[in-house]
Design a protein around this motif. Structure first.
Motif, PDB file in Angstrom:
ATOM      1  N   ASP A  19       0.850  -1.189   0.000  1.00  0.00           N
ATOM      2  CA  ASP A  19       0.000   0.000   0.000  1.00  0.00           C
ATOM      3  C   ASP A  19       0.885   1.237   0.000  1.00  0.00           C
ATOM      4  N   PHE A  20       0.383   2.292  -0.623  1.00  0.00           N
ATOM      5  CA  PHE A  20       1.095   3.565  -0.668  1.00  0.00           C
ATOM      6  C   PHE A  20       0.557   4.506   0.397  1.00  0.00           C
ATOM      7  N   HIS A  21       1.450   5.343   0.912  1.00  0.00           N
ATOM      8  CA  HIS A  21       1.044   6.424   1.796  1.00  0.00           C
ATOM      9  C   HIS A  21       0.275   7.454   0.978  1.00  0.00           C
ATOM     10  N   PRO A  22      -0.727   8.123   1.557  1.00  0.00           N
ATOM     11  CA  PRO A  22      -1.481   9.131   0.797  1.00  0.00           C
ATOM     12  C   PRO A  22      -0.616  10.222   0.170  1.00  0.00           C
ATOM     13  N   SER A  23       0.545  10.486   0.760  1.00  0.00           N
ATOM     14  CA  SER A  23       1.447  11.499   0.202  1.00  0.00           C
ATOM     15  C   SER A  23       2.122  11.043  -1.085  1.00  0.00           C
ATOM     16  N   GLY A  24       2.143   9.715  -1.306  1.00  0.00           N
ATOM     17  CA  GLY A  24       2.846   9.165  -2.460  1.00  0.00           C
ATOM     18  C   GLY A  24       4.344   9.050  -2.271  1.00  0.00           C
ATOM     19  N   ARG A  25       4.879   9.506  -1.139  1.00  0.00           N
ATOM     20  CA  ARG A  25       6.327   9.510  -0.912  1.00  0.00           C
ATOM     21  C   ARG A  25       6.838   8.163  -0.423  1.00  0.00           C
ATOM     22  N   TRP A  26       5.972   7.430   0.283  1.00  0.00           N
ATOM     23  CA  TRP A  26       6.396   6.186   0.897  1.00  0.00           C
ATOM     24  C   TRP A  26       5.431   5.066   0.528  1.00  0.00           C
ATOM     25  N   ALA A  27       5.925   3.842   0.664  1.00  0.00           N
ATOM     26  CA  ALA A  27       5.095   2.670   0.401  1.00  0.00           C
ATOM     27  C   ALA A  27       5.430   1.611   1.439  1.00  0.00           C
ATOM     28  N   TYR A  28       4.485   0.698   1.636  1.00  0.00           N
ATOM     29  CA  TYR A  28       4.606  -0.301   2.695  1.00  0.00           C
ATOM     30  C   TYR A  28       4.231  -1.664   2.136  1.00  0.00           C
ATOM     31  N   GLY A  29       5.116  -2.642   2.324  1.00  0.00           N
ATOM     32  CA  GLY A  29       4.868  -3.988   1.832  1.00  0.00           C
ATOM     33  C   GLY A  29       4.864  -4.987   2.962  1.00  0.00           C
ATOM     34  N   VAL A  48       9.251  -0.800   4.847  1.00  0.00           N
ATOM     35  CA  VAL A  48       8.948   0.598   4.553  1.00  0.00           C
ATOM     36  C   VAL A  48       9.862   1.033   3.406  1.00  0.00           C
ATOM     37  N   TYR A  49       9.262   1.581   2.342  1.00  0.00           N
ATOM     38  CA  TYR A  49      10.021   1.983   1.163  1.00  0.00           C
ATOM     39  C   TYR A  49       9.899   3.486   0.926  1.00  0.00           C
ATOM     40  N   ALA A  50      10.990   4.079   0.465  1.00  0.00           N
ATOM     41  CA  ALA A  50      10.910   5.396  -0.163  1.00  0.00           C
ATOM     42  C   ALA A  50      10.575   5.160  -1.622  1.00  0.00           C
ATOM     43  N   PHE A  51       9.611   5.925  -2.153  1.00  0.00           N
ATOM     44  CA  PHE A  51       9.194   5.734  -3.537  1.00  0.00           C
ATOM     45  C   PHE A  51       9.624   6.923  -4.379  1.00  0.00           C
ATOM     46  N   ASP A  52      10.375   6.638  -5.432  1.00  0.00           N
ATOM     47  CA  ASP A  52      10.800   7.659  -6.395  1.00  0.00           C
ATOM     48  C   ASP A  52       9.882   7.554  -7.605  1.00  0.00           C
ATOM     49  N   ALA A  53       8.920   8.468  -7.692  1.00  0.00           N
ATOM     50  CA  ALA A  53       7.931   8.398  -8.768  1.00  0.00           C
ATOM     51  C   ALA A  53       8.516   8.755 -10.119  1.00  0.00           C
ATOM     52  N   GLU A  54       9.588   9.530 -10.134  1.00  0.00           N
ATOM     53  CA  GLU A  54      10.212   9.885 -11.412  1.00  0.00           C
ATOM     54  C   GLU A  54      10.977   8.693 -11.979  1.00  0.00           C
ATOM     55  N   ALA A  55      11.755   8.044 -11.133  1.00  0.00           N
ATOM     56  CA  ALA A  55      12.591   6.932 -11.585  1.00  0.00           C
ATOM     57  C   ALA A  55      11.843   5.610 -11.599  1.00  0.00           C
ATOM     58  N   GLY A  56      10.707   5.541 -10.928  1.00  0.00           N
ATOM     59  CA  GLY A  56       9.994   4.265 -10.805  1.00  0.00           C
ATOM     60  C   GLY A  56      10.795   3.267 -10.005  1.00  0.00           C
ATOM     61  N   ASN A  57      11.199   3.672  -8.790  1.00  0.00           N
ATOM     62  CA  ASN A  57      12.066   2.824  -7.979  1.00  0.00           C
ATOM     63  C   ASN A  57      11.642   2.882  -6.514  1.00  0.00           C
ATOM     64  N   LEU A  58      11.937   1.808  -5.794  1.00  0.00           N
ATOM     65  CA  LEU A  58      11.682   1.704  -4.368  1.00  0.00           C
ATOM     66  C   LEU A  58      12.987   1.467  -3.634  1.00  0.00           C
ATOM     67  N   GLN A  59      13.137   2.087  -2.473  1.00  0.00           N
ATOM     68  CA  GLN A  59      14.318   1.895  -1.648  1.00  0.00           C
ATOM     69  C   GLN A  59      13.875   1.531  -0.243  1.00  0.00           C
ATOM     70  N   VAL A  60      14.315   0.365   0.255  1.00  0.00           N
ATOM     71  CA  VAL A  60      13.924  -0.058   1.599  1.00  0.00           C
ATOM     72  C   VAL A  60      14.549   0.868   2.635  1.00  0.00           C
ATOM     73  N   MET A  61      13.723   1.416   3.515  1.00  0.00           N
ATOM     74  CA  MET A  61      14.202   2.277   4.595  1.00  0.00           C
ATOM     75  C   MET A  61      14.152   1.590   5.953  1.00  0.00           C
ATOM     76  N   GLN A  62      13.237   0.615   6.118  1.00  0.00           N
ATOM     77  CA  GLN A  62      13.011   0.014   7.429  1.00  0.00           C
ATOM     78  C   GLN A  62      12.343  -1.339   7.237  1.00  0.00           C
ATOM     79  N   THR A  63      12.700  -2.282   8.089  1.00  0.00           N
ATOM     80  CA  THR A  63      12.027  -3.584   8.118  1.00  0.00           C
ATOM     81  C   THR A  63      11.669  -3.902   9.565  1.00  0.00           C
ATOM     82  N   LEU A  64      10.385  -4.219   9.808  1.00  0.00           N
ATOM     83  CA  LEU A  64       9.909  -4.523  11.146  1.00  0.00           C
ATOM     84  C   LEU A  64       9.209  -5.872  11.131  1.00  0.00           C
ATOM     85  N   SER A  65       9.059  -6.452  12.316  1.00  0.00           N
ATOM     86  CA  SER A  65       8.277  -7.677  12.440  1.00  0.00           C
ATOM     87  C   SER A  65       6.799  -7.353  12.258  1.00  0.00           C
ATOM     88  N   ALA A  66       6.098  -8.248  11.554  1.00  0.00           N
ATOM     89  CA  ALA A  66       4.645  -8.122  11.446  1.00  0.00           C
ATOM     90  C   ALA A  66       3.946  -8.776  12.632  1.00  0.00           C
TER      91      ALA A  66
END
Length: 348
Positions: free
Chosen positions: A199-209, A219-237
């Motif tokens: 799911d994407f954050h309403p801001s479009g800046r971040w995404a969560y898988g 937790v991903y940073a989303f680059d809408a120009e490049a079409g890329n995701l960068q993992v910023m954080q991983t937590l236990s579900a």
């Protein structure tokens, strides 16, 4: 329909000769629910999507010979009339979504690795336009022996289509050009993670898988120009001390962007996370029992409710959301449905 009730559709694992898609009503005062009517003629309607006009509902038929169906929605009664059904040319389609402009429908076939694109015609019917097939596998020999696309959706900018592939440990990113899926990028998760839903954050800046196999949230940073995701954080579900079950399922951000929920089928819970408004990073708050067994999809309903579909206890359970803290309080109400797995709210 009275002002204090809101409709929702529920998709279930049932045979084609049984009612499989149910229109239900949620009482917005106390969280009680009732069945309005059901629709038969489709087997294993395990995922649903409603267009923005809310006059057409789309459903997968999660079977060995996969199909997708389109239904006209009666605006007064919510009853469904079959408009169209098309093959997916794959097996066990388990997810579908609509593009942001409602011009195309996308479907993911778990068992065969196929991903479909269909153009939505003016009458709501479907025209096949794109078909790709993932191949390969990853480190978990039991669950990742082949590609297993588990979800497909468009990014907020409308430029890209993302596919979570549990079997490949990849999020495959496409461009949708003339109805065809053209590969653009691949983002790897940790080996054996098994990316499932997103799911994407309403801001479009971040995404969560949510990753099914290692029970984690990325937790991903989303680059809408490049079409890329960068993992910023991983937590236990899962809560601390809980046994891993390789069964984390669904994930959603609240419309306000302040909270995130994730469902777990191993301990029958929904986890609450607080979203940092400046970084998008998560802090775990609590886990709440879903009041049933094997929660799959769940839905956040505008007006302050969460509905959890408990597949193996044949129940949909309602929770009240505290608007300040995001915490879930059981309403004490449950609706009996056969193997419910997907919930789609209606906002009319």
């Amino acid at each position: 329909m009275s002002d204090n009730k809101r409709w929702f559709y529920a998709g279930t694992y049932t045979g084609a000769d049984e009612q499989g898609i149910f229109l239900c009503a949620l009482d917005m005062d106390n969280g009680s629910m009732e069945i309005v009517h059901g629709t038969d003629g489709i087997a294993n309607a395990s995922y649903l999507a409603l267009n923005a006009a809310q006059d057409t509902l789309y459903a997968v038929s999660e079977t060995g010979d996969g199909e997708v169906c389109a239904y006209a929605v009666d605006g007064a009664t919510g009853k469904l009339q079959l408009l169209d059904r098309k093959p997916t040319h794959g097996s066990d389609p388990c997810y579908l979504s609509l593009t942001r402009d409602d011009t195309h429908m996308l479907a993911a076939n778990y068992s065969s690795g196929h991903v479909n694109a269909y153009r939505i015609e003016g009458d709501g019917k479907l025209a096949e336009t794109g078909l790709v097939r993932h191949s390969g596998g990853s480190v978990n020999q039991e669950r990742q022996e082949a590609a297993h696309p588990h979800s497909v959706f468009q990014d907020p900018s409308g430029k890209y289509v993302l596919v979570c592939d549990l079997g490949l440990d990849e999020i495959v990113i496409y461009r949708l050009k003339g109805g065809e899926l053209q590969e653009h990028n691949r983002v790897k998760t940790a080996p054996g993670a098994g990316p499932r839903h997103f799911d994407f954050h309403p801001s479009g800046r971040w995404a969560y898988g949510i990753n099914e196999l290692d029970d984690t949230v990325n937790v991903y940073a989303f680059d809408a120009e490049a079409g890329n995701l960068q993992v910023m954080q991983t937590l236990s579900a899962l809560p601390e001390g809980a046994a891993k079950g390789s069964s984390s399922a669904d994930i959603h951000v609240t419309p306000c962007g302040r909270f995130l929920y994730a469902s777990n089928r191993s301990d029958d819970s929904i986890g609450l996370y607080r979203v940092d408004p400046s970084t998008g990073l998560l802090t775990a708050v609590e886990w709440v029992s879903t009041g049933g067994r094997t929660p799959r999809n769940f839905a956040i309903v505008k007006g302050g409710f969460l509905l959890a579909a408990n597949q193996n206890s044949d129940s949909v359970v309602s929770f009240k959301i505290d608007k300040e803290s995001g915490r879930l309080t059981p309403t004490g109400h449950a609706l009996t449905l056969p193997k419910p797995v997907c919930i789609v709210p209606v906002y009319k």
